[in-house]
Design an enzyme around this catalytic site. Structure first.
Site, short mmCIF file in Angstrom:
data_model
loop_
_atom_site.label_atom_id
_atom_site.label_comp_id
_atom_site.label_asym_id
_atom_site.label_seq_id
_atom_site.Cartn_x
_atom_site.Cartn_y
_atom_site.Cartn_z
N SER A 160 16.97 47.94 45.03
CA SER A 160 18.00 48.61 45.83
C SER A 160 19.41 48.16 45.46
O SER A 160 20.34 48.96 45.43
CB SER A 160 17.77 48.38 47.32
OG SER A 160 16.45 48.70 47.66
N HIS A 230 22.56 45.15 48.68
CA HIS A 230 23.12 46.50 48.61
C HIS A 230 24.64 46.45 48.43
O HIS A 230 25.19 47.13 47.57
CB HIS A 230 22.81 47.27 49.90
CG HIS A 230 21.37 47.69 50.00
ND1 HIS A 230 20.97 48.73 50.80
CD2 HIS A 230 20.25 47.22 49.40
CE1 HIS A 230 19.65 48.88 50.70
NE2 HIS A 230 19.20 47.97 49.86
#
Lengths: 269, 441
Positions: A160, A230
């Site tokens: 991610s 992230h």
């Protein structure tokens, strides 16, 4: 408490739908996205091998779990110099927690990655992805290690962070684009500006980070999402894509912005 | 005194020979007398009786009257000659070239050797050379006073009417008429080439070269024939001489350049010919196309591209030449544009190197517990190696003309092969250093 409640409500609202990008308004791709397809394939192969083949190869669940811990990103191990160090940042980026985790990430990687590869070429895109992996990993280490309760005693896994880097680079390159997005689980396709799509993702991550901070202050943990990875990846994408772009694209962007600034204001014509 | 006696004796002998009908002997004696005494009136008078032509008679009698205007015999003789000439003028033809009387049935003047009649290219009849058009079929013949051009025009008309057997005489007369003009043998040779008689053309050119050894035109024509006949040695000699003599025909210079390139692989000679051709005709498309080929063969892509681009502008896209130059242009353009547009400064170099260096640097930092002081000496050495590798990769891929590379390889920068080697070396160093760092050196 009220704050936590509000944040929870906001996160609930944002979690009602999962926007899945389908296509944007740019033209056909110039060439086959070898690196993007290769990265997707590598992630799939790594997941299948790690969770289905490796347990049998290493002779048992316990040994497998011990091995997997070394392959995951553990912030305290990084800070203390234990374990595989930088290698674990890379291995963790190619492992996923489950099929849904893998599928969701790979869909986004395939969509945005091939567009970036069109601009950078396969080699540079691969190098950029590797950099995004490192920045996301270090962001994760810094973020989780700063939290009071866990002190980084968690395991981080998944692509991610790097994928957020790809998203950030796409936002840098094509901020004016609109993305045709499927709002899962609803059968609705909407055409949203890319900045809105990114805002949703970033907002979701920030909310998650804030909630995690609050929860840990209360001696709890709340989220299963590595929000710091992230955000770290996003920063890598926005700031580091500049280092990989071809000179003529930078020149074009610079000329384009100069042209806009130099146009006479309408009030004087 | 003795000399006078000798002259008198000769005179007596000459007169005696004339009376006896021995004309040649008499002429010889009397001429010896006149050599000693050119104002001997008697000798001139008797000489007028033993010469052959009326013109000579007239000269002798006029000399007598010059010495002695009252000489009645000379006056009478001239009157006879005038009467005879007046009588002959009404019935005898004269050569239009030298104006001497000529026999009525003659085809060539016995005095000057010029043609009195020509064969009409149209109907094949004999036509007086003075006629500007055939009185039988109306075929235009031209003005015989143009001489070489007249005969060349006839030769061309014979070729057009396929009266090839008459071409040789016409071209020969043309070359005789203009011995100092190399264009005449060149046109004659070209005419033979037109009718397919290459051997005759070679003869005409070679004969022309005997008279005009410094004619670039004749050398050029022979070069073209030898080239066509796959005689490279002879062709090269002729091409070289023609170019050396300063041929001013861009088309010929292009042919020469093509010959040098194709048959000899001699790019330098081709370049010399083409540079001259472009000076003569700056908008000659084929010259620019060939210049592009030469520069491309020499690895000078920018110059090749410049000339291909010019050739593209001068040719239609559908023409064979247009298609060829457009194909070459499109093949060269990406590489050339990339090299030309490629940035060359240190700022750009640092940008690209930074992007490559961040990953090994972050890996080393991660292994050092996110503390710079935690990075081992070995890792620092590997980071140095990675920086060298990053620089080499960036130089080979993105900034081939950065200042250091220009110092090493010149302003033109690296060739394609050199760039590949530099890039490969950079990749190898960078990868090895990253792997070593990841292995916790």
């Amino acid at each position: 408490m009220a704050t936590i409640g509000l944040l929870e409500v906001l996160r609930f609202i944002l979690s009602l739908v999962s926007p899945l990008p389908l296509k944007d308004d740019r033209g056909q791709h110039r060439s086959f996205p070898f690196m993007t397809v290769g990265l997707v394939a590598l992630n799939i192969v790594a997941f299948v091998f790690a969770f289905y083949a490796l347990p049998g190869l290493v002779g048992g669940e316990e040994v497998w779990q011990e091995l997997m811990i070394h392959l995951l990103l553990v912030p305290t191990d990084i800070l203390s110099g234990r374990g595989l160090g930088a290698v674990s940042i890379i291995t963790a980026a190619f492992l996923h927690a489950g099929w849904l985790h893998l599928l969701g990430n790979m869909l986004i990687l395939f969509f945005f990655g091939r567009k970036l590869e069109d601009v950078l070429g396969p080699v540079k895109f691969g190098l950029f992805y590797l950099l995004a992996v490192f920045v996301a990993g270090i962001g994760s280490v810094v973020g989780w290690a700063a939290l009071p309760v866990t002190q980084g005693e968690i395991y981080s896994v998944g692509a991610s962070g790097a994928i957020m880097g790809v998203l950030g680079a796409y936002l840098f390159m094509y901020s004016e684009q609109r993305i045709h997005t499927l709002l899962l689980p609803l059968p609705i396709i909407v055409r949203v500006p890319v900045w809105a799509y990114m805002l949703y993702n970033v907002g979701h991550d920030i909310l998650g980070g804030l909630l995690e901070q609050q929860a840990q202050a209360l001696g709890q943990t709340s989220t299963g999402v590595d929000v710091f990875a992230h955000l770290g990846g996003l920063i890598a994408g926005l700031m580091c894509i500049f280092l990989f772009l071809p000179a003529e694209i930078l020149h074009y962007r610079h000329q384009g912005s100069r042209a806009v600034r130099s146009a006479p204001p309408e009030s004087f014509t | 005194m003795s000399e006078l006696l000798q002259v008198a004796s000769l005179l007596q002998q000459g007169i005696a020979a004339a009376r006896a009908g021995r004309r040649q002997e008499a002429r010889r004696m009397l001429l010896r007398v006149l050599e000693a005494d050119e104002r001997n009136e008697v000798a001139w008078l008797w000489l007028s009786g033993v010469v052959d032509s009326p013109a000579d008679q007239r000269v002798c009698l006029e000399n007598v009257l010059t010495i002695n205007p009252g000489n009645a015999h000379a006056q009478k003789g001239l009157q006879v000659l005038d009467r005879r000439a007046a009588a002959n003028a009404s019935t005898q033809e004269r050569c239009p070239h030298c104006h001497e009387p000529v026999p009525q049935a003659g085809r060539t003047c016995p005095h000057c050797g010029q043609a009195l009649v020509v064969v009409c290219p149209g109907c094949g009849d004999y036509v007086e050379v003075e006629e500007t058009a055939c009185p039988h079929c109306g075929q235009p013949l031209g003005d015989f006073r143009d001489r070489a051009q007249y005969y060349l025009g006839l030769a061309e008309a014979y070729a057009h009417q396929r009266r090839n057997e008459l071409i040789a005489e016409a071209t020969a007369r043309a070359q005789e008429a203009a011995e100092d003009d190399p264009q005449v043998p060149a046109r004659a040779g070209a005419l033979y080439e037109e009718i397919g008689d290459t051997e005759a053309a070679i003869v005409a050119y070679r004969q022309g070269l005997k008279r005009h050894p410094d004619s670039s035109l004749l050398h050029a024509r022979l070069a073209t024939i030898y080239d066509r006949r796959a005689m490279p040695g002879e062709a090269r000699a002729m091409y070289e001489r023609a170019v050396e003599l300063g041929s001013d025909d861009p088309a010929f210079l292009c042919r020469a350049a093509r010959f040098y390139l194709k048959e000899q692989g001699d790019a330098l000679s081709a370049l010399n010919a083409l540079v001259r051709a472009v000076q003569l005709a700056p908008d000659h498309a084929e010259c620019h196309a060939l210049l592009g080929d030469v520069y491309r063969a020499q690895g000078k892509r920018a110059q090749a591209l410049q000339h291909y681009e010019k050739a593209c502008r001068l040719t239609a896209a559908e023409s064979p030449l247009g298609q060829r130059v457009r194909h070459q242009f499109s093949r060269l353009q990406p590489a050339a544009a990339e090299r030309e547009a490629a940035p060359a400064g240190w700022a750009e170099t640092v940008r690209h190197v930074s992007g490559l260096m961040l990953s090994p640097a972050l890996a080393a930092l991660a292994n050092g517990g996110l503390r710079p002081q935690g990075i081992s000496l070995g890792a620092w050495v590997m980071l140095l190696v990675a920086s060298v590798g990053s620089y080499l990769w960036a130089s080979g891929a993105d900034v081939p003309r950065n200042p250091l590379m220009q110092t090493l390889f010149g302003k033109e920068g690296m060739q394609d092969g050199e760039r590949m080697v530099v890039r490969a070396t950079g990749a190898l160093l960078w990868t090895a250093s990253l792997i070593t760092i990841l292995g916790k050196v």
